[in-house]
Structures are given as structure tokens and as C-alpha cells.
Design a protein around this motif. Sequence first.
Motif, PDB file in Angstrom:
ATOM      1  N   LYS A  91       0.849  -1.201   0.000  1.00  0.00           N
ATOM      2  CA  LYS A  91       0.000   0.000   0.000  1.00  0.00           C
ATOM      3  C   LYS A  91       0.879   1.243   0.000  1.00  0.00           C
ATOM      4  CE  LYS A  91      -3.831  -2.122   2.456  1.00  0.00           C
ATOM      5  NZ  LYS A  91      -4.503  -2.211   3.744  1.00  0.00           N
ATOM      6  N   PHE A  92       1.910   1.238   0.815  1.00  0.00           N
ATOM      7  CA  PHE A  92       2.821   2.379   0.923  1.00  0.00           C
ATOM      8  C   PHE A  92       3.526   2.626  -0.405  1.00  0.00           C
ATOM      9  CE2 PHE A  92       7.149   3.951   1.795  1.00  0.00           C
ATOM     10  CZ  PHE A  92       6.850   5.158   2.410  1.00  0.00           C
ATOM     11  N   ALA A  93       3.901   1.558  -1.092  1.00  0.00           N
ATOM     12  CA  ALA A  93       4.667   1.669  -2.332  1.00  0.00           C
ATOM     13  C   ALA A  93       3.856   2.307  -3.454  1.00  0.00           C
ATOM     14  CB  ALA A  93       5.179   0.303  -2.755  1.00  0.00           C
ATOM     15  N   LYS A  94       2.555   2.407  -3.268  1.00  0.00           N
ATOM     16  CA  LYS A  94       1.733   3.056  -4.285  1.00  0.00           C
ATOM     17  C   LYS A  94       1.941   4.570  -4.293  1.00  0.00           C
ATOM     18  CE  LYS A  94      -1.668  -0.580  -4.543  1.00  0.00           C
ATOM     19  NZ  LYS A  94      -3.017  -1.009  -4.302  1.00  0.00           N
ATOM     20  N   ASN A  95       2.515   5.101  -3.222  1.00  0.00           N
ATOM     21  CA  ASN A  95       2.865   6.526  -3.211  1.00  0.00           C
ATOM     22  C   ASN A  95       4.087   6.702  -4.090  1.00  0.00           C
ATOM     23  OD1 ASN A  95       0.947   7.185  -1.192  1.00  0.00           O
ATOM     24  ND2 ASN A  95       2.341   6.414   0.363  1.00  0.00           N
ATOM     25  N   THR A  96       4.066   7.663  -4.913  1.00  0.00           N
ATOM     26  CA  THR A  96       5.228   7.873  -5.771  1.00  0.00           C
ATOM     27  C   THR A  96       6.123   8.961  -5.207  1.00  0.00           C
ATOM     28  OG1 THR A  96       5.996   8.419  -7.969  1.00  0.00           O
ATOM     29  CG2 THR A  96       3.957   9.458  -7.289  1.00  0.00           C
ATOM     30  N   PRO A  97       7.426   8.734  -5.211  1.00  0.00           N
ATOM     31  CA  PRO A  97       8.342   9.761  -4.716  1.00  0.00           C
ATOM     32  C   PRO A  97       8.680  10.799  -5.783  1.00  0.00           C
ATOM     33  CG  PRO A  97       9.555   7.789  -5.206  1.00  0.00           C
ATOM     34  CD  PRO A  97       8.103   7.477  -5.453  1.00  0.00           C
ATOM     35  N   TYR A  98       8.040  10.684  -6.933  1.00  0.00           N
ATOM     36  CA  TYR A  98       8.354  11.587  -8.041  1.00  0.00           C
ATOM     37  C   TYR A  98       7.164  12.488  -8.310  1.00  0.00           C
ATOM     38  CZ  TYR A  98      11.605   7.846  -8.145  1.00  0.00           C
ATOM     39  OH  TYR A  98      12.526   6.929  -7.744  1.00  0.00           O
ATOM     40  N   LYS A  99       7.370  13.760  -8.201  1.00  0.00           N
ATOM     41  CA  LYS A  99       6.312  14.744  -8.408  1.00  0.00           C
ATOM     42  C   LYS A  99       6.643  15.565  -9.639  1.00  0.00           C
ATOM     43  CE  LYS A  99       4.584  13.615  -4.405  1.00  0.00           C
ATOM     44  NZ  LYS A  99       3.712  12.512  -4.338  1.00  0.00           N
ATOM     45  N   ALA A 100       5.653  15.808 -10.446  1.00  0.00           N
ATOM     46  CA  ALA A 100       5.873  16.635 -11.628  1.00  0.00           C
ATOM     47  C   ALA A 100       6.079  18.075 -11.192  1.00  0.00           C
ATOM     48  CB  ALA A 100       4.670  16.537 -12.558  1.00  0.00           C
ATOM     49  N   LYS A 101       7.069  18.694 -11.766  1.00  0.00           N
ATOM     50  CA  LYS A 101       7.303  20.111 -11.511  1.00  0.00           C
ATOM     51  C   LYS A 101       6.304  20.902 -12.343  1.00  0.00           C
ATOM     52  CE  LYS A 101      12.180  20.137 -10.319  1.00  0.00           C
ATOM     53  NZ  LYS A 101      13.512  20.636 -10.657  1.00  0.00           N
ATOM     54  N   GLU A 102       6.217  22.158 -12.030  1.00  0.00           N
ATOM     55  CA  GLU A 102       5.341  23.009 -12.810  1.00  0.00           C
ATOM     56  C   GLU A 102       5.712  22.886 -14.276  1.00  0.00           C
ATOM     57  OE1 GLU A 102       4.278  27.281 -12.064  1.00  0.00           O
ATOM     58  OE2 GLU A 102       4.513  26.546 -10.008  1.00  0.00           O
ATOM     59  N   GLY A 103       4.742  22.816 -15.118  1.00  0.00           N
ATOM     60  CA  GLY A 103       4.996  22.634 -16.537  1.00  0.00           C
ATOM     61  C   GLY A 103       4.909  21.168 -16.935  1.00  0.00           C
ATOM     62  N   GLY A 104       5.070  20.275 -15.964  1.00  0.00           N
ATOM     63  CA  GLY A 104       4.883  18.844 -16.190  1.00  0.00           C
ATOM     64  C   GLY A 104       5.961  18.133 -16.989  1.00  0.00           C
ATOM     65  N   SER A 105       7.049  18.816 -17.336  1.00  0.00           N
ATOM     66  CA  SER A 105       8.050  18.141 -18.161  1.00  0.00           C
ATOM     67  C   SER A 105       9.198  17.550 -17.356  1.00  0.00           C
ATOM     68  CB  SER A 105       8.599  19.110 -19.209  1.00  0.00           C
ATOM     69  OG  SER A 105       9.261  20.171 -18.564  1.00  0.00           O
ATOM     70  N   LEU A 106       9.390  17.998 -16.133  1.00  0.00           N
ATOM     71  CA  LEU A 106      10.465  17.478 -15.290  1.00  0.00           C
ATOM     72  C   LEU A 106       9.881  16.945 -13.988  1.00  0.00           C
ATOM     73  CD1 LEU A 106      13.088  20.311 -15.721  1.00  0.00           C
ATOM     74  CD2 LEU A 106      13.124  18.070 -16.800  1.00  0.00           C
TER      75      LEU A 106
END
Length: 160
Positions: A91-106
Amino acid sequence: MKKRIAVFLAALMLLSLCGCKSKAAKETDELILKIGEVTASSTDEVERAQSAYDALSDKEKTQVENYALLEQAQKDLAEAKRARAISEFEKFAKNTPYKAKEGGSLFEVDTELIEKYAARASELREMGVTDEECPALLYATHTRALGQPSFCLAPISHKR
């Protein structure tokens, strides 16, 4: 006279075999029986019974009739905790440590979440959990080792 001695010895033998239990051994047996169905939350009951057993003398330990139940309860508790840990990690692993920065490209990496992944993955590995049992472990291992996604997150250019 021989008959009286034989009767006396027979009575003495019966008394010695009657299973006179100490109060502590009886209480330990009762604690073991109170454990009931073992779940991941049964730690207190199992530990209480084990502590009572450990406090007995060697002679009293031989008087405990339900020790096999306590041993099985300990095995069941370990397995229940293991199953719960796997479930919670997945359940915990479903959280992603990667967040899209503004603009969504990085993407930016949530390093605190990666550290939590690594810590929980280590706990499961110490319990003997394999990648086959919990595929999220493999993801956590790669994520921690690389400090970044285990797949390519390079920005995609839509220019021609």
C-alpha cells in the motif's frame, strides 16, 4: 504386612503421578489458552504467556501442558506480522516519490519518501520477504540505489 506395604507404595506412586501442578504452571497454561486465534495484534498475549513460561523453574516447565500451543502461537504471530508488513508495504509503495514540476516536463524526487521506502524494505528483507512475495520491494531497492526512478523520466520534446 507385605500387603499393606504394597498398598502404601501403590498409593504413593499414584500420588506422585497425579500431576500435582504448581500454581504458576497452572497460570501459565491458562495464559497460553487465553491467546486464542493469533493475529498480527496478538503480540501482548503471546509475550505475556512466554514471559510466564520463562519465569518457571525447570520442574514447573515440565508441568505446562500447553507449551506446544505457545510455540505454534509464536510461529503464527510471526507469519501474521510478516503478512501484514507485506500488505502495508505494498500500500505504501503506491505513493510515488516523483512529483511533476510546474509545466509537467520534469520531475523532482521526494528523498524523504525514498528513505522511508528503503527503511521499510530493509525491515521486510530482515523478515525474509522475497521480491516474488512483494514485488514492490524490488522497486524500492532500485529507487533507493539510484536515487531516482528506475525507469527513464527524461522530458519528452514535442518539437519537430
